[in-house]
Scaffold this motif. Structure first.
Motif, PDB file in Angstrom:
ATOM      1  N   VAL A 191     -74.138-101.352  62.296  1.00  0.00           N
ATOM      2  CA  VAL A 191     -74.581-102.189  61.190  1.00  0.00           C
ATOM      3  C   VAL A 191     -74.755-103.601  61.738  1.00  0.00           C
ATOM      4  O   VAL A 191     -73.947-104.072  62.531  1.00  0.00           O
ATOM      5  N   PHE A 240     -74.914-107.643  61.040  1.00  0.00           N
ATOM      6  CA  PHE A 240     -74.517-108.698  60.124  1.00  0.00           C
ATOM      7  C   PHE A 240     -75.116-109.997  60.624  1.00  0.00           C
ATOM      8  O   PHE A 240     -75.112-110.262  61.828  1.00  0.00           O
ATOM      9  N   LEU A 262     -62.409-110.607  59.017  1.00  0.00           N
ATOM     10  CA  LEU A 262     -62.975-109.260  59.125  1.00  0.00           C
ATOM     11  C   LEU A 262     -62.246-108.309  58.193  1.00  0.00           C
ATOM     12  O   LEU A 262     -61.063-108.503  57.900  1.00  0.00           O
ATOM     13  N   PRO A 309     -64.321-101.562  56.643  1.00  0.00           N
ATOM     14  CA  PRO A 309     -65.245-101.102  55.595  1.00  0.00           C
ATOM     15  C   PRO A 309     -64.779 -99.820  54.900  1.00  0.00           C
ATOM     16  O   PRO A 309     -65.289 -99.476  53.839  1.00  0.00           O
ATOM     17  N   SER A 325     -62.661-100.578  66.744  1.00  0.00           N
ATOM     18  CA  SER A 325     -63.802-101.131  66.023  1.00  0.00           C
ATOM     19  C   SER A 325     -64.258-102.336  66.825  1.00  0.00           C
ATOM     20  O   SER A 325     -63.429-103.090  67.336  1.00  0.00           O
ATOM     21  N   CYS A 373     -71.947-104.546  64.515  1.00  0.00           N
ATOM     22  CA  CYS A 373     -70.563-104.184  64.247  1.00  0.00           C
ATOM     23  C   CYS A 373     -70.421-102.681  64.083  1.00  0.00           C
ATOM     24  O   CYS A 373     -71.260-102.030  63.473  1.00  0.00           O
ATOM     25  N   GLU A 421     -66.277-105.247  59.440  1.00  0.00           N
ATOM     26  CA  GLU A 421     -67.258-106.009  58.668  1.00  0.00           C
ATOM     27  C   GLU A 421     -66.829-107.469  58.564  1.00  0.00           C
ATOM     28  O   GLU A 421     -65.806-107.766  57.951  1.00  0.00           O
ATOM     29  N   TYR A 429     -66.778-110.930  56.886  1.00  0.00           N
ATOM     30  CA  TYR A 429     -67.098-111.328  55.511  1.00  0.00           C
ATOM     31  C   TYR A 429     -66.975-112.824  55.267  1.00  0.00           C
ATOM     32  O   TYR A 429     -67.400-113.313  54.220  1.00  0.00           O
ATOM     33  N   SER A 458     -75.532-108.281  55.403  1.00  0.00           N
ATOM     34  CA  SER A 458     -75.644-107.074  56.229  1.00  0.00           C
ATOM     35  C   SER A 458     -77.058-106.515  56.117  1.00  0.00           C
ATOM     36  O   SER A 458     -77.711-106.642  55.087  1.00  0.00           O
TER      37      SER A 458
END
Length: 187
Positions: free
Chosen positions: A2, A4, A30, A33, A75, A128, A132, A134, A186
């Motif tokens: 994904v 971002f 972070l 998700p 991750s 990523c 995620e 944010y 995203s």
């Protein structure tokens, strides 16, 4: 995978451009998700330094990695350079994830200019896997400003409070960036 995109906006006065410095520490919050409660607040990494990896690692090179509770795999977060961002955005566009637009130039990182006042501008693209970002947290010294007269301010440009100002002595003019905001989208 994904993508971002960190987007920023600010009201620029006496400034030709505002840009993110590529080889400085960045701070993000972070989240997992797959979980509503797993977060890591204010994680700092340098996008110019890849983490060392063992030969047995299957993950591609990355700038930050963490392992969420109960997970066997790391991750990862990788900051993409201009060519990498262009290529990744093109791949996503071909997969049809991008709704009907022909190009993804609107998501390519670039400098913020006075013409962008009141508009969010992409300054960083991150790939990523399993995490995620944010929130972005300016710590000071992540940004470079060039005044209308061409003077470069790349030390002590601190937008953590939302405003920054200085004086361009060479051109006898004040310069300021006000009402700084950031958001992460995203793709």
């Amino acid at each position: 995978m994904v993508l971002f995109v960190l987007c920023i906006k600010a009201e620029l006065d006496g400034i030709e451009s505002l840009s993110l410095i590529k080889n400085t520490n960045l701070c993000f919050s972070l989240r997992n998700p797959l979980s509503d409660y797993e977060v890591r607040e204010k994680v700092v990494f340098n996008p110019s330094e890849l983490l060392e990896q063992d030969e047995s690692d299957r993950e591609p090179p990355h700038h930050f990695a963490l392992r969420w509770e109960g997970s066997k795999k790391y991750s990862t977060l990788t900051v993409l350079d201009d060519d990498g961002a262009k290529s990744a955005l093109k791949k996503i566009s071909k997969k049809g994830k991008k709704g009907g637009k022909g190009g993804d130039d609107e998501h390519l990182p670039r400098d913020v200019t006075p013409a962008d006042n009141d508009n969010f501008v992409p300054v960083l693209v991150m790939e990523c896997r399993g995490l995620e970002p944010y929130a972005f947290h300016p710590m000071g010294n992540e940004f470079k400003i060039i005044s209308d007269g061409g003077t470069v301010f790349d030390k002590d440009v601190d937008l953590s409070e939302g405003d920054w100002g200085d004086y361009d002595e060479e051109h006898d003019a004040s310069v300021s960036a006000n009402e700084f905001q950031s958001k992460i989208i995203s793709i």
